[in-house]
Design an enzyme around this catalytic site. Sequence first.
Site, PDB file in Angstrom:
ATOM      1  CG  HIS A  82      -6.652   0.266  -1.835  1.00  0.00           C
ATOM      2  ND1 HIS A  82      -6.868  -0.382  -0.639  1.00  0.00           N
ATOM      3  CD2 HIS A  82      -7.635  -0.156  -2.663  1.00  0.00           C
ATOM      4  CE1 HIS A  82      -7.934  -1.159  -0.721  1.00  0.00           C
ATOM      5  NE2 HIS A  82      -8.417  -1.045  -1.943  1.00  0.00           N
ATOM      6  CG  HIS A 139      -4.528  -0.179   3.698  1.00  0.00           C
ATOM      7  ND1 HIS A 139      -3.784  -1.110   3.017  1.00  0.00           N
ATOM      8  CD2 HIS A 139      -5.426   0.309   2.795  1.00  0.00           C
ATOM      9  CE1 HIS A 139      -4.220  -1.205   1.773  1.00  0.00           C
ATOM     10  NE2 HIS A 139      -5.221  -0.341   1.615  1.00  0.00           N
ATOM     11  CB  CYS A 190      -0.984  -0.010   1.168  1.00  0.00           C
ATOM     12  SG  CYS A 190      -0.215   0.044   2.811  1.00  0.00           S
TER      13      CYS A 190
END
Length: 386
Positions: A361, A349, A301
């Site tokens: 993402h 994240h 990420c």
Amino acid sequence: MAPHRRARPPSSMGIRTPAIATAALTSVALLSQTANAAPSEEPRPSLEEVEKKVDDLYRQAETAGEKYNAAKEKTTKQKKRVDTLLDDVARRTEKLNDAREELGTFAAAQYRTGAAAPDTASLLLADNPQDYFDQTQLMDRLTSRQKQSVDDYVTQQTATTEKRQEASESLETLTRTQSSLKTSKADVQRKLATARDLLSKLTTEEKTRLAAIERQKQEEAQRKADELARQQAADAERRRQEAAQGAGASTGAGSAPGTSGTSGSDSAASTAKAGKALAFARAQVGKPYVWGASGPGSYDCSGLTQAAWKAAGVTLPRTTWDQVKAGTTVSVNSAQPGDLVFFYDDISHVGIYVGDGMMIHAPKPGAYVREESIFYMPIHSVVRPA
């Protein structure tokens, strides 16, 4: 006549009746089965429990992955530092040898003339030349050129000793960081292996139900994204109308409409950078998530967001924990394309906002870079890098 005797009942130790024998045999068989039976397995977890456990494991793996990224980045910096120090030590050692050689020449000359040879020789062997000077009168017997050579030798030896110590300490730190790197990597691998094991034990029916649960989560997240998009559109329209009214009033009063040229220029530059970052992120859609990866073939990420903003000329830190500090925090309702959206309380994240409540993402192991609602996960904050 024989006396009357009662008939004796059968002895309990004699032959058993068929009913009693059968019962005994049945009991023995049951006991034997019990003794030979395998230990009972733990009850299978419910599908909901499996889903939660797998999600938790993926999250933990991602957190461990960010720790891995931090340790890897730190290791890279420390290795460069160690290499620089070792190069410096090598150069200083060479200069020290040159200074020692020159002093040796003086010592040889003094030996030939019989003047103070032991003093100079002792200097060359001394662990701390300065202490040696403090205890002798050697300096009083040297010429100005010899004194300069001695000064150079002392300076080089002191500096070389200090740099060697610094290099040694840096090597020890590097070793500890490399150990931490291995630990984080092993932690990620264990968690991913456990998650895969749980999923592999699901029946076909359970996998179908799990997919249905996932679709429901996606649909709910999309509904919230659509709601945010409508709200943002309404806010934008309201601002446009207010700006138009303000511009009309300013024009009537003889003032120049709009904002200052500098502010407008900065805003345009930021928008252009965000556009480049977003374009890069879109081009990565479909590439696999791999923990610790920062491109070009795969990403985690924070590796994706770092690479996207690098394409726009903006350098972001490697981890989510550092990226969240690399800009201005804005509200979710004020999010603009290119902004970074962070998730979970531990900020483990991140995605890049594309507008209308959506982001691009790198989701999790086994998945691919994709566009998804920002409401799929609990939002921590939104940060504008530029």
